[in-house]
Design an enzyme around this catalytic site. Structure first.
Site, mmCIF file in Angstrom:
data_model
loop_
_atom_site.group_PDB
_atom_site.id
_atom_site.type_symbol
_atom_site.label_atom_id
_atom_site.label_comp_id
_atom_site.label_asym_id
_atom_site.label_seq_id
_atom_site.Cartn_x
_atom_site.Cartn_y
_atom_site.Cartn_z
ATOM 1 N N SER A 143 43.977 39.541 36.191
ATOM 2 C CA SER A 143 43.092 40.441 35.099
ATOM 3 C C SER A 143 41.638 40.613 36.097
ATOM 4 O O SER A 143 41.102 39.655 36.610
ATOM 5 C CB SER A 143 42.954 39.776 33.791
ATOM 6 O OG SER A 143 41.778 40.471 33.035
ATOM 7 N N ASP A 151 46.484 32.486 39.476
ATOM 8 C CA ASP A 151 46.200 34.228 39.134
ATOM 9 C C ASP A 151 46.592 35.026 40.338
ATOM 10 O O ASP A 151 45.739 34.792 41.358
ATOM 11 C CB ASP A 151 44.960 34.296 38.691
ATOM 12 C CG ASP A 151 44.636 33.361 37.550
ATOM 13 O OD1 ASP A 151 45.555 32.942 36.867
ATOM 14 O OD2 ASP A 151 43.307 33.371 37.030
ATOM 15 N N ASP A 198 48.079 29.354 44.550
ATOM 16 C CA ASP A 198 46.945 29.625 43.804
ATOM 17 C C ASP A 198 47.616 30.007 42.301
ATOM 18 O O ASP A 198 48.857 30.482 42.323
ATOM 19 C CB ASP A 198 46.207 31.072 44.362
ATOM 20 C CG ASP A 198 45.171 31.511 43.626
ATOM 21 O OD1 ASP A 198 44.437 30.666 43.282
ATOM 22 O OD2 ASP A 198 45.222 32.761 43.344
#
EC number: 3.1.3.-
Length: 185
Positions: free
Chosen positions: A16, A9, A7
């Site tokens: 975020s 992020d 993955d």
């Protein structure tokens, strides 16, 4: 061929709450790119599989996503790492596609592109949907505690055989048979 699916992020870069929308917001997690370099040195093909619903939600466009990925590739190359491919789902959660994790369509597309069975292929994520997609596709799920990983671990309900590690570097230590703290869930 050895393949690993990551993955993006929360695994490679800091995540975020409002999603990564620009190259400026893409900041690598310390040690993640070096871990990818070590995978490359051990003859792993490294592929990123990432949900990017911000496109469907109008938060950024494909040009911004391409710029983010250009920054990621350049940062990887700067430490001797190479990411072989990036697969992404641009759809929103309610679009009903089969490529958005936790569906396994994106992972099956990776297996087809690289002409490899996904059975036992390590897949590394920080969210339940990453692990579910990998498990359904026959991969071996690894949870990192970076990004949303600690919350994911705390919620429970992880796929059978999921192993957790502090970060991507620790997963790579394990895969390359170096001692690293971790435990099966």
């Amino acid at each position: 061929m050895k393949l690993i699916i990551l993955d993006r992020d929360g695994v490679i870069n800091h995540d975020s709450e409002s999603c990564i929308k620009s190259p400026h917001e893409w900041i690598p997690i310390p040690g993640s790119l070096e871990a990818i370099a070590r995978l490359n040195q051990a003859d792993y093909r490294v592929v990123v599989a990432t949900n990017q619903s911000g496109i469907a939600r109008g938060m950024f466009n494909i040009m911004a996503l391409n710029a983010i990925h250009q920054k990621m590739h350049a940062a990887a190359l700067s430490v001797g790492a190479e990411i072989d491919a990036v697969f992404f789902c641009p759809h929103a959660a309610d679009d009903g596609c089969d490529c958005r994790k936790p569906q396994s369509g994106m992972l099956h597309a990776i297996g087809k592109r690289f002409d490899v069975s996904l059975k036992g292929v390590p897949t590394v994520g920080d969210s339940l949907r990453d692990l579910q997609a990998g498990f359904v596709a026959g991969c071996s799920p690894y949870l990192v505690l970076t990004g949303k990983g600690e919350k994911t671990l705390g919620k429970g309900g992880l796929p059978p055989g999921t192993t957790s590690y502090a970060n991507l570097a620790a997963v790579v230590d394990h895969l390359l048979k170096k001692p690293a703290p971790g435990h099966a869930i």
